[in-house]
Design a protein around this motif. Structure first.
Motif, PDB file in Angstrom:
ATOM      1  N   LEU A  34       1.818 -13.448   6.558  1.00  0.00           N
ATOM      2  CA  LEU A  34       2.727 -14.379   5.886  1.00  0.00           C
ATOM      3  C   LEU A  34       3.969 -13.664   5.359  1.00  0.00           C
ATOM      4  O   LEU A  34       5.073 -14.217   5.381  1.00  0.00           O
ATOM      5  N   GLN A  35       3.793 -12.444   4.885  1.00  0.00           N
ATOM      6  CA  GLN A  35       4.959 -11.674   4.447  1.00  0.00           C
ATOM      7  C   GLN A  35       5.896 -11.430   5.624  1.00  0.00           C
ATOM      8  O   GLN A  35       7.120 -11.504   5.484  1.00  0.00           O
ATOM      9  N   GLY A  36       5.313 -11.149   6.794  1.00  0.00           N
ATOM     10  CA  GLY A  36       6.143 -10.940   7.981  1.00  0.00           C
ATOM     11  C   GLY A  36       6.918 -12.191   8.356  1.00  0.00           C
ATOM     12  O   GLY A  36       8.110 -12.123   8.688  1.00  0.00           O
ATOM     13  N   VAL A  37       6.271 -13.366   8.308  1.00  0.00           N
ATOM     14  CA  VAL A  37       6.963 -14.620   8.637  1.00  0.00           C
ATOM     15  C   VAL A  37       8.094 -14.878   7.644  1.00  0.00           C
ATOM     16  O   VAL A  37       9.202 -15.266   8.021  1.00  0.00           O
ATOM     17  N   ALA A  38       7.822 -14.682   6.347  1.00  0.00           N
ATOM     18  CA  ALA A  38       8.847 -14.918   5.334  1.00  0.00           C
ATOM     19  C   ALA A  38      10.026 -13.971   5.516  1.00  0.00           C
ATOM     20  O   ALA A  38      11.204 -14.371   5.423  1.00  0.00           O
ATOM     21  N   GLU A  39       9.747 -12.705   5.797  1.00  0.00           N
ATOM     22  CA  GLU A  39      10.821 -11.734   5.990  1.00  0.00           C
ATOM     23  C   GLU A  39      11.616 -12.041   7.253  1.00  0.00           C
ATOM     24  O   GLU A  39      12.834 -11.838   7.291  1.00  0.00           O
ATOM     25  N   TYR A  40      10.938 -12.543   8.275  1.00  0.00           N
ATOM     26  CA  TYR A  40      11.646 -12.898   9.496  1.00  0.00           C
ATOM     27  C   TYR A  40      12.577 -14.078   9.245  1.00  0.00           C
ATOM     28  O   TYR A  40      13.693 -14.125   9.765  1.00  0.00           O
ATOM     29  N   GLY A  41      12.139 -15.025   8.439  1.00  0.00           N
ATOM     30  CA  GLY A  41      13.014 -16.138   8.101  1.00  0.00           C
ATOM     31  C   GLY A  41      14.267 -15.685   7.382  1.00  0.00           C
ATOM     32  O   GLY A  41      15.374 -16.162   7.664  1.00  0.00           O
ATOM     33  N   MET A  42      14.118 -14.742   6.451  1.00  0.00           N
ATOM     34  CA  MET A  42      15.290 -14.221   5.741  1.00  0.00           C
ATOM     35  C   MET A  42      16.201 -13.440   6.679  1.00  0.00           C
ATOM     36  O   MET A  42      17.428 -13.486   6.561  1.00  0.00           O
ATOM     37  N   ALA A  43      15.596 -12.731   7.643  1.00  0.00           N
ATOM     38  CA  ALA A  43      16.407 -11.993   8.605  1.00  0.00           C
ATOM     39  C   ALA A  43      17.187 -12.943   9.501  1.00  0.00           C
ATOM     40  O   ALA A  43      18.352 -12.690   9.832  1.00  0.00           O
ATOM     41  N   LEU A  44      16.573 -14.062   9.897  1.00  0.00           N
ATOM     42  CA  LEU A  44      17.286 -15.069  10.682  1.00  0.00           C
ATOM     43  C   LEU A  44      18.501 -15.586   9.924  1.00  0.00           C
ATOM     44  O   LEU A  44      19.587 -15.751  10.477  1.00  0.00           O
ATOM     45  N   ALA A  45      18.300 -15.857   8.631  1.00  0.00           N
ATOM     46  CA  ALA A  45      19.396 -16.383   7.821  1.00  0.00           C
ATOM     47  C   ALA A  45      20.542 -15.378   7.709  1.00  0.00           C
ATOM     48  O   ALA A  45      21.718 -15.725   7.845  1.00  0.00           O
ATOM     49  N   SER A  46      20.218 -14.107   7.466  1.00  0.00           N
ATOM     50  CA  SER A  46      21.270 -13.107   7.283  1.00  0.00           C
ATOM     51  C   SER A  46      21.967 -12.758   8.587  1.00  0.00           C
ATOM     52  O   SER A  46      23.080 -12.231   8.577  1.00  0.00           O
ATOM     53  N   SER A  47      21.347 -13.062   9.748  1.00  0.00           N
ATOM     54  CA  SER A  47      21.970 -12.752  11.039  1.00  0.00           C
ATOM     55  C   SER A  47      23.099 -13.709  11.380  1.00  0.00           C
ATOM     56  O   SER A  47      23.895 -13.449  12.269  1.00  0.00           O
ATOM     57  N   GLY A  48      23.166 -14.849  10.689  1.00  0.00           N
ATOM     58  CA  GLY A  48      24.185 -15.849  10.993  1.00  0.00           C
ATOM     59  C   GLY A  48      23.737 -16.860  12.025  1.00  0.00           C
ATOM     60  O   GLY A  48      24.489 -17.772  12.381  1.00  0.00           O
ATOM     61  N   ALA A  49      22.517 -16.734  12.520  1.00  0.00           N
ATOM     62  CA  ALA A  49      22.032 -17.632  13.562  1.00  0.00           C
ATOM     63  C   ALA A  49      21.782 -19.047  13.061  1.00  0.00           C
ATOM     64  O   ALA A  49      21.746 -19.986  13.845  1.00  0.00           O
ATOM     65  N   LEU A  50      21.587 -19.207  11.742  1.00  0.00           N
ATOM     66  CA  LEU A  50      21.271 -20.525  11.186  1.00  0.00           C
ATOM     67  C   LEU A  50      22.462 -21.174  10.509  1.00  0.00           C
ATOM     68  O   LEU A  50      22.308 -22.086   9.723  1.00  0.00           O
ATOM     69  N   GLY A  51      23.639 -20.694  10.821  1.00  0.00           N
ATOM     70  CA  GLY A  51      24.823 -21.260  10.209  1.00  0.00           C
ATOM     71  C   GLY A  51      25.278 -20.444   9.012  1.00  0.00           C
ATOM     72  O   GLY A  51      24.660 -19.453   8.643  1.00  0.00           O
ATOM     73  N   PRO A  52      26.390 -20.862   8.389  1.00  0.00           N
ATOM     74  CA  PRO A  52      26.945 -20.100   7.269  1.00  0.00           C
ATOM     75  C   PRO A  52      26.149 -20.278   5.987  1.00  0.00           C
ATOM     76  O   PRO A  52      25.907 -21.389   5.537  1.00  0.00           O
ATOM     77  N   SER A  53      25.709 -19.187   5.416  1.00  0.00           N
ATOM     78  CA  SER A  53      25.057 -19.129   4.090  1.00  0.00           C
ATOM     79  C   SER A  53      23.931 -20.139   3.906  1.00  0.00           C
ATOM     80  O   SER A  53      23.924 -20.913   2.941  1.00  0.00           O
ATOM     81  N   PRO A  54      22.943 -20.159   4.789  1.00  0.00           N
ATOM     82  CA  PRO A  54      21.826 -21.092   4.566  1.00  0.00           C
ATOM     83  C   PRO A  54      20.848 -20.542   3.530  1.00  0.00           C
ATOM     84  O   PRO A  54      20.753 -19.335   3.325  1.00  0.00           O
ATOM     85  N   LYS A  55      20.141 -21.446   2.876  1.00  0.00           N
ATOM     86  CA  LYS A  55      19.049 -21.054   1.984  1.00  0.00           C
ATOM     87  C   LYS A  55      17.742 -21.248   2.747  1.00  0.00           C
ATOM     88  O   LYS A  55      17.525 -22.286   3.360  1.00  0.00           O
ATOM     89  N   VAL A  56      16.895 -20.241   2.702  1.00  0.00           N
ATOM     90  CA  VAL A  56      15.679 -20.258   3.510  1.00  0.00           C
ATOM     91  C   VAL A  56      14.465 -20.029   2.633  1.00  0.00           C
ATOM     92  O   VAL A  56      14.494 -19.192   1.729  1.00  0.00           O
ATOM     93  N   ARG A  57      13.416 -20.778   2.862  1.00  0.00           N
ATOM     94  CA  ARG A  57      12.128 -20.495   2.247  1.00  0.00           C
ATOM     95  C   ARG A  57      11.042 -20.777   3.269  1.00  0.00           C
ATOM     96  O   ARG A  57      11.246 -21.597   4.188  1.00  0.00           O
ATOM     97  N   THR A  58       9.916 -20.122   3.153  1.00  0.00           N
ATOM     98  CA  THR A  58       8.829 -20.272   4.118  1.00  0.00           C
ATOM     99  C   THR A  58       7.624 -20.895   3.427  1.00  0.00           C
ATOM    100  O   THR A  58       7.221 -20.457   2.347  1.00  0.00           O
ATOM    101  N   VAL A  59       7.077 -21.922   4.046  1.00  0.00           N
ATOM    102  CA  VAL A  59       5.879 -22.585   3.516  1.00  0.00           C
ATOM    103  C   VAL A  59       4.825 -22.602   4.614  1.00  0.00           C
ATOM    104  O   VAL A  59       5.111 -22.337   5.777  1.00  0.00           O
TER     105      VAL A  59
END
Length: 297
Positions: A34-59
């Motif tokens: 689960l830590q890996g999934v959450a960290e991957y979500g944050m990495a996706l956000a910081s890469s710019g792939a999800l648009g400008p400045s998205p807020k991400v959380r993993t459930v």
């Protein structure tokens, strides 16, 4: 009032199979995944792939019976720009294919918003800027490795379903392909520094404690055999107030978190420091200061 936007959900379904994963998984392994999934979500956000400045959380959704499977949802709040198009090919299969390669060169193709990546085997590909940033993000690489980590333990199979991987299955034999290649150690650096001894130790098997403005306090092994030979034969004497002009080599082994190692290739110059004057020696007792004069007669 500012209009609220429904979150965009990126489902990542993970199913771990094997005798030890019949409806359960150890808490330690689950927390790592689960830590890996959450960290991957944050990495996706910081890469710019999800648009400008998205807020991400993993459930995590409810678990299903059978082999241990669950769905993690990366919830993205904010503007999402063509997510499926931008992130196409950045799923687990994309990582599985590319984490086995070492990049030797790259070129930004600004006119097309792409990056031409060349590998050490001579092959090359064109990635989006977001994919390139994600590939360089060590947090993302470590996150993927955590998600796959049960395959290194007792899991025999991992089934993944994401928007970018319709249905992909990995086995134990695939686990090493998700490991980050060992980083290449940087080339050694050699520089000339002015140093002062913190402790004098000329045992070739032990380091010499020094202080320099360049490195601060550090330990270095002496490779200058001529200098060591002079010390051993008593021709060179060193005090803590002395100063040295040294040629120092700084080496790195490439392991994360490991510090550099220092080697003194040459003692270029040795300047003696202030030495306290000794007390005047007393005349030896029992010896006359002048030879006695004999009788003339």
């Amino acid at each position: 009032m500012e209009a609220t936007q429904d979150p965009y959900l990126i489902p990542i379904e993970l199913e771990y199979d094997g005798p030890a994963y019949q409806g359960e998984m150890s808490a330690l392994e689950l927390s790592t995944v689960l830590q890996g999934v959450a960290e991957y979500g944050m990495a996706l956000a910081s890469s710019g792939a999800l648009g400008p400045s998205p807020k991400v959380r993993t459930v995590v959704r409810d678990f299903a019976p059978g082999s241990f499977d669950f769905t993690a949802l990366i919830e993205v709040l904010g503007q999402v720009k063509e997510t499926y198009v931008v992130m196409a090919g950045a799923g687990f299969a994309w990582w599985w294919q590319r984490m086995r390669h070492v990049v030797s060169d790259f070129e930004h193709l600004a006119d097309r918003g792409m990056v031409k990546v060349t590998f050490t085997d001579g092959s090359c590909e064109e990635w989006t800027e977001a994919q390139w940033k994600l590939f360089k993000d060590r947090r993302a690489r470590r996150a993927i490795a955590k998600i796959v980590s049960p395959l290194k333990s007792k899991a025999t199979r991992l089934r993944v379903r994401t928007p970018w991987d319709t249905d992909v299955t990995y086995t134990k034999d695939d686990a090493p392909h998700f490991e980050e290649p060992a980083p290449e150690a940087p080339a050694p650096e050699t520089r000339t520094v002015l140093a002062y001894p913190e402790a004098v130790n000329f045992d070739p098997a032990k380091p010499w404690r020094l202080w320099t403005q360049a490195y601060g306090a550090f330990s270095a092994r002496i490779e200058d055999r001529a200098f060591l030979s002079g010390v051993e034969r008593g021709k060179v004497r060193v005090g803590k107030t002395d100063s040295f002009k040294l040629q120092v080599r700084e080496e790195f082994d490439g392991r994360e978190g490991s510090g550099p190692r220092y080697y003194i290739e040459q003692v270029i110059e040795h300047s003696r420091g202030a030495v306290q004057d000794g007390l005047p020696e007393a005349e030896p007792r029992g010896l006359p200061t002048e030879m006695p004069q004999g009788d003339s007669g």
